[in-house]
Design a protein around this motif. Sequence first.
Motif, PDB file in Angstrom:
ATOM      1  N   MET A   1       0.799  -1.221   0.000  1.00 18.71           N
ATOM      2  CA  MET A   1       0.000   0.000   0.000  1.00 18.71           C
ATOM      3  C   MET A   1       0.833   1.273   0.000  1.00 18.71           C
ATOM      4  SD  MET A   1      -2.839  -1.257  -0.515  1.00 18.71           S
ATOM      5  CE  MET A   1      -3.576   0.362  -0.704  1.00 18.71           C
ATOM      6  N   LEU A   2       2.070   1.203  -0.492  1.00 19.69           N
ATOM      7  CA  LEU A   2       2.902   2.387  -0.663  1.00 19.69           C
ATOM      8  C   LEU A   2       3.446   2.417  -2.079  1.00 19.69           C
ATOM      9  CD1 LEU A   2       5.050   2.297   2.605  1.00 19.69           C
ATOM     10  CD2 LEU A   2       3.118   3.797   2.125  1.00 19.69           C
ATOM     11  N   SER A   3       3.692   3.609  -2.586  1.00 21.73           N
ATOM     12  CA  SER A   3       4.282   3.761  -3.920  1.00 21.73           C
ATOM     13  C   SER A   3       5.779   4.000  -3.810  1.00 21.73           C
ATOM     14  CB  SER A   3       3.589   4.903  -4.658  1.00 21.73           C
ATOM     15  OG  SER A   3       2.227   4.591  -4.853  1.00 21.73           O
ATOM     16  N   SER A   4       6.427   3.139  -3.027  1.00 21.55           N
ATOM     17  CA  SER A   4       7.865   3.255  -2.793  1.00 21.55           C
ATOM     18  C   SER A   4       8.389   1.885  -2.439  1.00 21.55           C
ATOM     19  CB  SER A   4       8.144   4.238  -1.641  1.00 21.55           C
ATOM     20  OG  SER A   4       7.692   3.677  -0.413  1.00 21.55           O
ATOM     21  N   GLY A   5       9.686   1.822  -2.125  1.00 23.54           N
ATOM     22  CA  GLY A   5      10.293   0.582  -1.680  1.00 23.54           C
ATOM     23  C   GLY A   5      10.611   0.596  -0.205  1.00 23.54           C
ATOM     24  N   VAL A   6       9.750   1.192   0.617  1.00 26.67           N
ATOM     25  CA  VAL A   6       9.963   1.296   2.060  1.00 26.67           C
ATOM     26  C   VAL A   6       9.102   0.240   2.755  1.00 26.67           C
ATOM     27  CG1 VAL A   6       9.814   2.779   4.092  1.00 26.67           C
ATOM     28  CG2 VAL A   6      10.450   3.757   1.872  1.00 26.67           C
ATOM     29  N   SER A   7       9.744  -0.620   3.536  1.00 27.94           N
ATOM     30  CA  SER A   7       9.053  -1.751   4.152  1.00 27.94           C
ATOM     31  C   SER A   7       9.506  -1.939   5.587  1.00 27.94           C
ATOM     32  CB  SER A   7       9.346  -3.031   3.345  1.00 27.94           C
ATOM     33  OG  SER A   7       9.084  -4.194   4.087  1.00 27.94           O
ATOM     34  N   SER A   8       8.553  -2.278   6.465  1.00 28.28           N
ATOM     35  CA  SER A   8       8.915  -2.571   7.856  1.00 28.28           C
ATOM     36  C   SER A   8       9.722  -3.856   7.966  1.00 28.28           C
ATOM     37  CB  SER A   8       7.646  -2.677   8.709  1.00 28.28           C
ATOM     38  OG  SER A   8       6.829  -3.754   8.268  1.00 28.28           O
TER      39      SER A   8
ATOM     40  N   ARG B   1       1.061  -5.183  16.147  1.00 29.38           N
ATOM     41  CA  ARG B   1       0.636  -4.033  15.334  1.00 29.38           C
ATOM     42  C   ARG B   1       1.697  -2.948  15.280  1.00 29.38           C
ATOM     43  NH1 ARG B   1      -5.527  -3.690  17.832  1.00 29.38           N
ATOM     44  NH2 ARG B   1      -6.059  -5.871  17.323  1.00 29.38           N
ATOM     45  N   GLU B   2       2.469  -2.810  16.342  1.00 31.10           N
ATOM     46  CA  GLU B   2       3.485  -1.766  16.367  1.00 31.10           C
ATOM     47  C   GLU B   2       4.643  -2.050  15.424  1.00 31.10           C
ATOM     48  OE1 GLU B   2       3.311   1.238  17.845  1.00 31.10           O
ATOM     49  OE2 GLU B   2       1.241   0.557  18.168  1.00 31.10           O
ATOM     50  N   ARG B   3       4.722  -3.266  14.915  1.00 33.56           N
ATOM     51  CA  ARG B   3       5.782  -3.590  13.960  1.00 33.56           C
ATOM     52  C   ARG B   3       5.425  -3.196  12.532  1.00 33.56           C
ATOM     53  NH1 ARG B   3       6.016  -8.393  17.143  1.00 33.56           N
ATOM     54  NH2 ARG B   3       5.174  -9.691  15.474  1.00 33.56           N
ATOM     55  N   VAL B   4       4.175  -2.877  12.285  1.00 29.74           N
ATOM     56  CA  VAL B   4       3.769  -2.358  10.970  1.00 29.74           C
ATOM     57  C   VAL B   4       4.426  -1.000  10.767  1.00 29.74           C
ATOM     58  CG1 VAL B   4       1.799  -1.593   9.575  1.00 29.74           C
ATOM     59  CG2 VAL B   4       1.590  -3.622  11.041  1.00 29.74           C
ATOM     60  N   LEU B   5       4.769  -0.680   9.531  1.00 28.67           N
ATOM     61  CA  LEU B   5       5.420   0.595   9.237  1.00 28.67           C
ATOM     62  C   LEU B   5       4.621   1.753   9.838  1.00 28.67           C
ATOM     63  CD1 LEU B   5       7.941   1.383   7.401  1.00 28.67           C
ATOM     64  CD2 LEU B   5       6.223   2.224   5.793  1.00 28.67           C
ATOM     65  N   PRO B   6       5.252   2.668  10.572  1.00 25.54           N
ATOM     66  CA  PRO B   6       4.505   3.761  11.198  1.00 25.54           C
ATOM     67  C   PRO B   6       3.629   4.547  10.235  1.00 25.54           C
ATOM     68  CG  PRO B   6       6.708   3.662  12.111  1.00 25.54           C
ATOM     69  CD  PRO B   6       6.675   2.658  11.000  1.00 25.54           C
ATOM     70  N   PHE B   7       4.100   4.772   9.003  1.00 22.29           N
ATOM     71  CA  PHE B   7       3.283   5.506   8.037  1.00 22.29           C
ATOM     72  C   PHE B   7       1.966   4.775   7.793  1.00 22.29           C
ATOM     73  CE2 PHE B   7       1.646   6.604   3.892  1.00 22.29           C
ATOM     74  CZ  PHE B   7       1.871   7.961   3.783  1.00 22.29           C
ATOM     75  N   ILE B   8       2.026   3.453   7.646  1.00 27.63           N
ATOM     76  CA  ILE B   8       0.807   2.670   7.413  1.00 27.63           C
ATOM     77  C   ILE B   8      -0.088   2.697   8.642  1.00 27.63           C
ATOM     78  CG2 ILE B   8      -0.080   0.338   6.992  1.00 27.63           C
ATOM     79  CD1 ILE B   8       0.994   1.586   4.484  1.00 27.63           C
ATOM     80  N   GLN B   9       0.494   2.640   9.838  1.00 34.22           N
ATOM     81  CA  GLN B   9      -0.314   2.735  11.055  1.00 34.22           C
ATOM     82  C   GLN B   9      -1.107   4.041  11.067  1.00 34.22           C
ATOM     83  OE1 GLN B   9       1.582   1.733  14.847  1.00 34.22           O
ATOM     84  NE2 GLN B   9       3.291   0.822  13.719  1.00 34.22           N
ATOM     85  N   ARG B  10      -0.439   5.133  10.729  1.00 33.21           N
ATOM     86  CA  ARG B  10      -1.134   6.427  10.724  1.00 33.21           C
ATOM     87  C   ARG B  10      -2.179   6.477   9.614  1.00 33.21           C
ATOM     88  NH1 ARG B  10       4.263   8.084  11.141  1.00 33.21           N
ATOM     89  NH2 ARG B  10       4.249   8.928   9.004  1.00 33.21           N
ATOM     90  N   TRP B  11      -1.847   5.928   8.476  1.00 37.28           N
ATOM     91  CA  TRP B  11      -2.735   5.960   7.307  1.00 37.28           C
ATOM     92  C   TRP B  11      -4.064   5.254   7.624  1.00 37.28           C
ATOM     93  CZ3 TRP B  11      -3.627   1.835   3.531  1.00 37.28           C
ATOM     94  CH2 TRP B  11      -4.231   2.279   2.341  1.00 37.28           C
ATOM     95  N   VAL B  12      -3.994   4.095   8.248  1.00 36.05           N
ATOM     96  CA  VAL B  12      -5.230   3.369   8.538  1.00 36.05           C
ATOM     97  C   VAL B  12      -5.971   3.950   9.740  1.00 36.05           C
ATOM     98  CG1 VAL B  12      -4.326   1.254   7.522  1.00 36.05           C
ATOM     99  CG2 VAL B  12      -4.131   1.600   9.989  1.00 36.05           C
ATOM    100  N   SER B  13      -5.238   4.559  10.666  1.00 37.91           N
ATOM    101  CA  SER B  13      -5.901   5.119  11.853  1.00 37.91           C
ATOM    102  C   SER B  13      -6.877   6.220  11.499  1.00 37.91           C
ATOM    103  CB  SER B  13      -4.850   5.647  12.837  1.00 37.91           C
ATOM    104  OG  SER B  13      -4.058   4.600  13.349  1.00 37.91           O
TER     105      SER B  13
END
Length: 473
Positions: A134-141, A332-344
């Motif tokens: 769900m990101l348009s980059s190569g950044v992964s937790s 849940r805290e191991r999910v990428l912080p950006f994704i955590q904020r995005w879904v919150s």
Amino acid sequence: MPNPARRPASLTATALSAAYASCELSPVDVLRDVGAVIEAREPELNAFWVLDLEAALDVARASEARWRAGTPLGPIDGIPVTVKENLARVGVPMAAGNAAVTHVWPERSSPVVERIEESGGIILGSTVMPDWGMLSSGVSSLHGVTRSPWDPSLTTGGSSAGAGAAAAAGFGPLHVGTDIGGSIRLPGTWLGLTTLKPSAGRVPLDAPYLGRVAGPMARSAADAALLLTVISRPDNRDWTSLPPTPLDLRLDAETYAAHDLRVGLHLDAGCGLPVDPEVRAAVERAAGVFASAGARVETVAPFLTDRMLRDVDEFWRVRSLVDLEALPEEARERVLPFIQRWVSAVREVDGRAVLRDYASIMAMQRATVEATGPFDLVLSPVAPVAAFRAEWPMPWGEDDLGMAHIGFTVPYNMSGQPAASVNCGFTSDGRTIGLQVSGRRFDDVGVLRAVDWYEHQRGPEATPDWPIAPAPG
């Protein structure tokens, strides 16, 4: 005939097949050279989740024997291939790019993988993706940051990040990504690749979902077409797939009738980020190539709205929120912080809102087909901006702008129309710029033929000089 001044790893799949048939090259020799390229660049680029060159060597030896006997299994026998990590392979754990999830160990390979293996393709490994794609980059937790072979400070794009890096770096000529809103074409534009998001149902999947496809990522239209002939073969696990249809993907740029085309030029998505002037100019120059050949090029008015883009973003956020809440709380805290904020941001969204989002997606589908239907092809930017910093999860960094960068790509996921990317120029600082070429529903062949013709017409100023190291000595 391959150019002896170039290393085997730099050759196209079509050139390799010809070299195998003439016994000029062996799949074993090619695999070893590709392995040397991987050894040199993978530590920096980070393209692979799983890499197994020893197993690949066994497959290469078997392919070598078949070519010597004149009995290749199929059109990609002996060709190095990678597949994205969300395409199941028996014995290979699936983690969805996410450090929080429990790995899934598939009991059967996906249709894409089975078709590649049946055709003799040498699967080198599974390539990385960001969290849940769900990101348009190569950044992964889980994987960290995947980087561009052109400039490691820049993004690959995503979510088919590892596949894109592998394609541009010369980790074999054929790669398979997946795309639900631009995840094949965005690495295409930011890495200079030729890619295809096929028509919905063209390539069978074992987990179909609204807008999702698998498709080829390569360095030429001919290679993308070659791979499509293999992975589009039928599989009854995909209940949404198109009827089995042999695709006539013989490409011939010399006889291509560009003068018969009605071509739309779409420069304003009607939503999201504004188009960078350098991106717009490159796309206009590409349209001029078609016009110079006699095509009738006409402007396509904006047909998406900011509300449509907001609604598809909300729909996906809710889906990923469900995935997040299914995890144990400590994970849940191991999910990428950006994704955590995005879904919150959608914790209070209710079922009625999600149904309104779905209706908006259907309106996007209708608007796309109506706006583009009069044209044989529609040309547009793939993305409104060029490649950004590798560490950024999205083109604007850590801020939340929703899906403001996919106004040109996502319509074709929702409408199911084929859409390709092909390099059409460079920014003043050398970053690649992709042209999107979309077609009428189910006309994958027409799109690939147009892209192949454009590759032969675009000139050196728009043709990538791939960042593949020359052979030693």
